[in-house]
Design a protein around this motif. Structure first.
Motif, mmCIF file in Angstrom:
data_model
loop_
_atom_site.group_PDB
_atom_site.id
_atom_site.type_symbol
_atom_site.label_atom_id
_atom_site.label_comp_id
_atom_site.label_asym_id
_atom_site.label_seq_id
_atom_site.Cartn_x
_atom_site.Cartn_y
_atom_site.Cartn_z
ATOM 1 N N ASP A 189 -22.333 26.612 7.159
ATOM 2 C CA ASP A 189 -22.084 26.469 8.626
ATOM 3 C C ASP A 189 -20.752 27.216 8.999
ATOM 4 O O ASP A 189 -19.645 26.964 8.470
ATOM 5 C CB ASP A 189 -21.495 25.001 8.706
ATOM 6 C CG ASP A 189 -21.285 24.523 10.174
ATOM 7 O OD1 ASP A 189 -20.927 25.403 10.947
ATOM 8 O OD2 ASP A 189 -21.264 23.423 10.567
ATOM 9 N N TYR A 192 -17.449 28.760 12.961
ATOM 10 C CA TYR A 192 -16.042 29.224 13.274
ATOM 11 C C TYR A 192 -15.821 30.689 12.463
ATOM 12 O O TYR A 192 -14.619 31.198 12.630
ATOM 13 C CB TYR A 192 -14.983 28.279 12.832
ATOM 14 C CG TYR A 192 -15.194 27.124 13.255
ATOM 15 C CD1 TYR A 192 -14.652 26.781 14.662
ATOM 16 C CD2 TYR A 192 -15.656 25.869 12.606
ATOM 17 C CE1 TYR A 192 -14.779 25.499 15.207
ATOM 18 C CE2 TYR A 192 -15.949 24.844 13.124
ATOM 19 C CZ TYR A 192 -15.289 24.600 14.593
ATOM 20 O OH TYR A 192 -15.417 23.269 15.225
ATOM 21 N N SER A 220 -20.564 28.597 20.545
ATOM 22 C CA SER A 220 -19.842 27.587 21.263
ATOM 23 C C SER A 220 -18.216 27.948 20.813
ATOM 24 O O SER A 220 -17.539 27.548 21.563
ATOM 25 C CB SER A 220 -20.036 26.190 20.851
ATOM 26 O OG SER A 220 -21.521 25.965 20.565
ATOM 27 N N LYS A 221 -18.148 28.362 19.462
ATOM 28 C CA LYS A 221 -16.577 28.242 18.917
ATOM 29 C C LYS A 221 -16.209 29.706 19.190
ATOM 30 O O LYS A 221 -15.480 29.885 20.080
ATOM 31 C CB LYS A 221 -16.791 27.800 17.500
ATOM 32 C CG LYS A 221 -17.815 26.387 17.579
ATOM 33 C CD LYS A 221 -17.138 25.402 18.121
ATOM 34 C CE LYS A 221 -18.020 24.155 17.726
ATOM 35 N NZ LYS A 221 -17.648 23.049 18.443
HETATM 36 C C1 LIG Z 1 -18.717 22.622 11.999
HETATM 37 C C2 LIG Z 1 -19.417 22.292 13.148
HETATM 38 N N1 LIG Z 1 -20.817 22.676 12.904
HETATM 39 C C3 LIG Z 1 -21.491 22.428 14.233
HETATM 40 C C4 LIG Z 1 -21.081 22.263 15.181
HETATM 41 C C5 LIG Z 1 -22.084 21.865 16.265
HETATM 42 O O1 LIG Z 1 -22.021 23.090 17.285
HETATM 43 P P1 LIG Z 1 -22.790 22.764 18.781
HETATM 44 O O2 LIG Z 1 -21.972 21.431 19.603
HETATM 45 O O3 LIG Z 1 -22.064 24.080 19.579
HETATM 46 O O4 LIG Z 1 -23.841 22.467 18.726
HETATM 47 C C6 LIG Z 1 -19.910 21.809 15.369
HETATM 48 C C7 LIG Z 1 -19.037 21.259 16.637
HETATM 49 O O5 LIG Z 1 -18.155 21.064 16.739
HETATM 50 C C8 LIG Z 1 -18.786 22.124 14.453
HETATM 51 O O6 LIG Z 1 -17.457 21.800 14.288
#
Ligand SMILES: Cc1ncc(COP(=O)(O)O)c(C=O)c1O
Length: 373
Positions: A189, A192, A220-221
């Motif tokens: 994952d 980040y 998103s991040k």
């Molecule tokens: C480690 C991790 N993986 C996946 C996600 C999911 O991302 P999204 O909400 O953009 O689908 C997040 C969201 O906070 C996350 O922190």
């Protein structure tokens, strides 16, 4: 399918849009649409201007898949599958790989869906505890010991939510070699990725590391465009992607047309986009360092090595739940207590991707002055 509530999302459902300052958000300050469009090259701008709001290609827009593939060293466009957020990708890949009789190893504390969705498949899930005393480091020997004949999947989030931990290159090589030798998929994952404090610490992407490595990415991040809800999986395992694509027929079928084009624009301008995110995050991290230096003895601060969040521990008679509750009620500043992660420590998650952090931190300082002195 039986699945527990997503505690973090339930907590956010109550507070996220009701507070002044989200000092626990994991995303970076979102891009204004107009600023993003100003970065579009002529081809992408024409895609935007001529956009038809129909269904899109289920696997993802071909240009977007090509752009995403370009984030990796060895990944081809047809080794990328686009999803509606990383969340959908987690759901599909977990269900594609796991079921009753299977075993998965997931680090903990962590992002709940990484282990909850795995459990919901009927698989047995081992939570591998990260420890503050070790700087939240990944213990590859512990992963080795947890592997069983029925282990199908190891899940590691790096940089890590909620601690900001990041394995060293040596640890990462050891982990990927271990999974490769054992014939186990590794879901990396990497939402980040690109927010490593020291860019030299950026790890080889999971998809580039070995045949069963899977990279999970999202806009998103680090790319600061959570509202697009565009995520992806990248892997050389095309059979796995095909199974994920078949599951996606039951979730969203395809990604939103406007979001695909905007993600394409953002990725083509990724140097600018990442530079902006890093400036926000690194500036805020320095402010947090100052805050925790000023409050030394009241908080333990394991400085994140990457990402936009950290997990300080409150060292006082007051519990993290109580502290967070009082803070949001009196100052309108939201922190996430460790209980939201099902974690028993007296920690809170702090997010440092938002531009209002200085003001939020001043309010925490005032509140802490009343509660902790
Ligand atoms: C480690 C991790 N993986 C996946 C996600 C999911 O991302 P999204 O909400 O953009 O689908 C997040 C969201 O906070 C996350 O922190």
């Amino acid at each position: 399918m039986q699945i527990e509530d997503f505690a973090l999302e339930r907590y956010f459902a109550r507070w996220e849009f009701a507070v002044k300052h989200l000092l626990c958000a994991s995303d970076v300050e979102a891009w204004p649409l107009a600023d993003l469009l100003a970065l579009a090259d002529p081809e992408a701008r024409a895609l935007w201007d001529d956009l038809r709001l129909g269904y899109t290609e289920s696997l993802g827009h071909p240009l977007l898949r090509t752009e995403i593939a370009g984030l990796y060293e060895t990944v081809a466009a047809d080794e990328v599958l686009v999803f509606t957020g990383a969340q959908e990708a987690i759901f599909c890949v977990s269900h594609a790989l796991l079921g009753p009789g299977d075993h998965a190893i997931v680090t903990w504390p962590g992002y709940q869906s990484l282990y909850e969705v795995a459990r919901s498949t009927g698989a047995d899930v081992t939570l591998l505890e990260l420890r503050e005393a070790d700087g939240w480091a990944l213990d590859v020997d512990a992963v080795r010991q947890a592997i069983r004949p029925d282990t199908r999947l190891v899940v590691v989030n790096a940089p890590h939510n909620p601690t900001g931990a990041l394995p060293t290159h040596a640890e990462w090589r050891a982990l990927t070699a271990l999974c490769d030798a054992a014939g186990i998929h590794l879901l990396a994952d990497e939402v980040y990725r690109y927010l490593e404090v020291d860019p030299a610490d950026r790890l080889t992407a999971g998809a580039d590391a070995f045949a069963r490595g899977i990279s999970l990415g999202v806009m998103s991040k680090s790319f600061a465009m959570a509202g697009l809800r565009i995520g992806w999986l990248a892997t050389h395992d095309r059979d796995l992607l095909a199974r994920c694509a078949a599951l996606k027929d039951y979730t969203t079928i395809c990604a939103p047309a406007p979001s695909e084009v905007l993600a394409l624009i953002g990725l083509r301008a990724r140097d600018r986009v990442i530079e902006r995110s890093r400036a926000i995050v690194l500036g805020n991290l320095a402010r947090l360092d100052d805050f925790f230096a000023a409050w030394e003895g009241r908080f333990d601060w394991v400085r994140p090595r990457g990402g936009s969040i950290g997990f300080p521990r409150l060292r006082a008679d007051v519990g993290a739940d109580d502290f967070a509750q009082g803070l949001v009620e009196s100052e309108g500043v939201l922190l996430l207590p460790a209980s939201v992660f099902g974690y028993p420590g007296n920690h809170v998650r702090v997010g440092f991707g938002r531009t209002d952090l200085p003001e939020a931190l001043a309010r925490v300082d005032a509140y802490a002055g009343r509660r902790l002195r």
